[in-house]
Design a protein around this motif. Structure first.
Motif, short mmCIF file in Angstrom:
data_model
loop_
_atom_site.label_atom_id
_atom_site.label_comp_id
_atom_site.label_asym_id
_atom_site.label_seq_id
_atom_site.Cartn_x
_atom_site.Cartn_y
_atom_site.Cartn_z
N LEU A 54 38.71 -0.51 58.14
CA LEU A 54 39.54 -1.73 57.96
C LEU A 54 38.63 -2.76 58.03
O LEU A 54 38.47 -3.74 57.33
CB LEU A 54 40.68 -2.02 58.99
N GLY A 55 37.65 -2.90 58.87
CA GLY A 55 36.79 -3.98 59.19
C GLY A 55 35.98 -4.02 57.96
O GLY A 55 35.60 -5.26 57.56
N TYR A 56 35.42 -3.21 57.38
CA TYR A 56 34.70 -3.08 55.92
C TYR A 56 35.49 -3.68 54.85
O TYR A 56 35.10 -4.38 54.26
CB TYR A 56 34.00 -1.74 55.72
N ALA A 57 36.84 -3.38 54.84
CA ALA A 57 37.68 -3.64 53.67
C ALA A 57 37.82 -5.36 53.76
O ALA A 57 37.95 -6.00 52.81
CB ALA A 57 39.00 -3.18 53.82
N PHE A 58 38.20 -5.81 55.22
CA PHE A 58 38.29 -7.29 55.43
C PHE A 58 37.10 -8.13 55.10
O PHE A 58 36.95 -8.83 54.40
CB PHE A 58 38.66 -7.53 56.86
N SER A 116 42.79 -8.84 52.13
CA SER A 116 42.67 -10.19 52.56
C SER A 116 44.18 -10.56 53.06
O SER A 116 45.10 -9.78 52.62
CB SER A 116 42.22 -11.22 51.73
N ILE A 117 44.34 -11.45 54.13
CA ILE A 117 45.49 -11.80 54.65
C ILE A 117 45.92 -12.96 54.42
O ILE A 117 44.98 -14.01 54.57
CB ILE A 117 45.71 -11.37 56.00
N GLN A 118 47.01 -13.24 53.67
CA GLN A 118 47.26 -14.83 53.24
C GLN A 118 48.49 -15.20 53.86
O GLN A 118 49.49 -14.46 54.33
CB GLN A 118 47.55 -14.78 51.59
#
Length: 158
Positions: free
Chosen positions: A125-129, A135-137
């Protein structure tokens, strides 16, 4: 021609090894690992054409070399499947219970498995972010007219 070159290569390796235990003396080097990784399957595997295997078996010092490494680093019988030795702190090998079942090797095994899964998930998850894959909008609070339009409403507007 390929067999001829392979036979020549085996002969040259045999000559280079001579009567030494390893190619560079009494302890193995990276060349020994490379050579063993090619010779051991050739020596042990059942092949459709055994010409090269027969030539290897005729080179006694290379056979002794493979046997020596096998007995040094793989002490169990090649025909049986045994687990690799556990590093210190990773739990002891399983022992047979009195009823014939295997005893649990580590009382905290499930906790360690769950922890490793959670750490792996967090890393993914850290890599994906960080890479931008996910991304979180944040949504803004606005008037009610900014509600999402459904497919039916969109068709009515047309």
């Amino acid at each position: 021609q390929l067999y001829r070159e392979a036979r020549e290569c085996l002969t040259l390796l045999s000559q280079r090894l001579g009567s030494q235990k390893f190619f560079f003396g009494d302890s193995p080097a990276s060349l020994d690992a490379l050579v063993f990784s090619r010779l051991a399957p050739l020596m042990k595997a059942k092949l459709p054409n055994g010409k090269l295997q027969q030539h290897l078996k005729s080179l006694q010092n290379l056979c002794n070399y493979c046997t020596s490494i096998l007995s040094l680093y793989f002490p169990w019988d090649g025909g049986e499947s045994h687990p690799l030795p556990h590093p210190v702190g990773w739990g002891a090998p399983r022992a047979a219970g009195t009823d014939g079942t295997e005893a649990e090797e580590d009382p905290h095994k499930r906790r360690k498995q769950l922890l490793s899964v959670l750490v792996g998930l967090a890393a993914m998850l850290g890599y994906a972010f960080l890479s931008g894959i996910v991304s979180i909008q944040r949504g803004s609070v606005g008037p009610a007219s900014r509600q999402p339009v459904t497919l039916e409403e969109e068709e009515e507007e047309e």
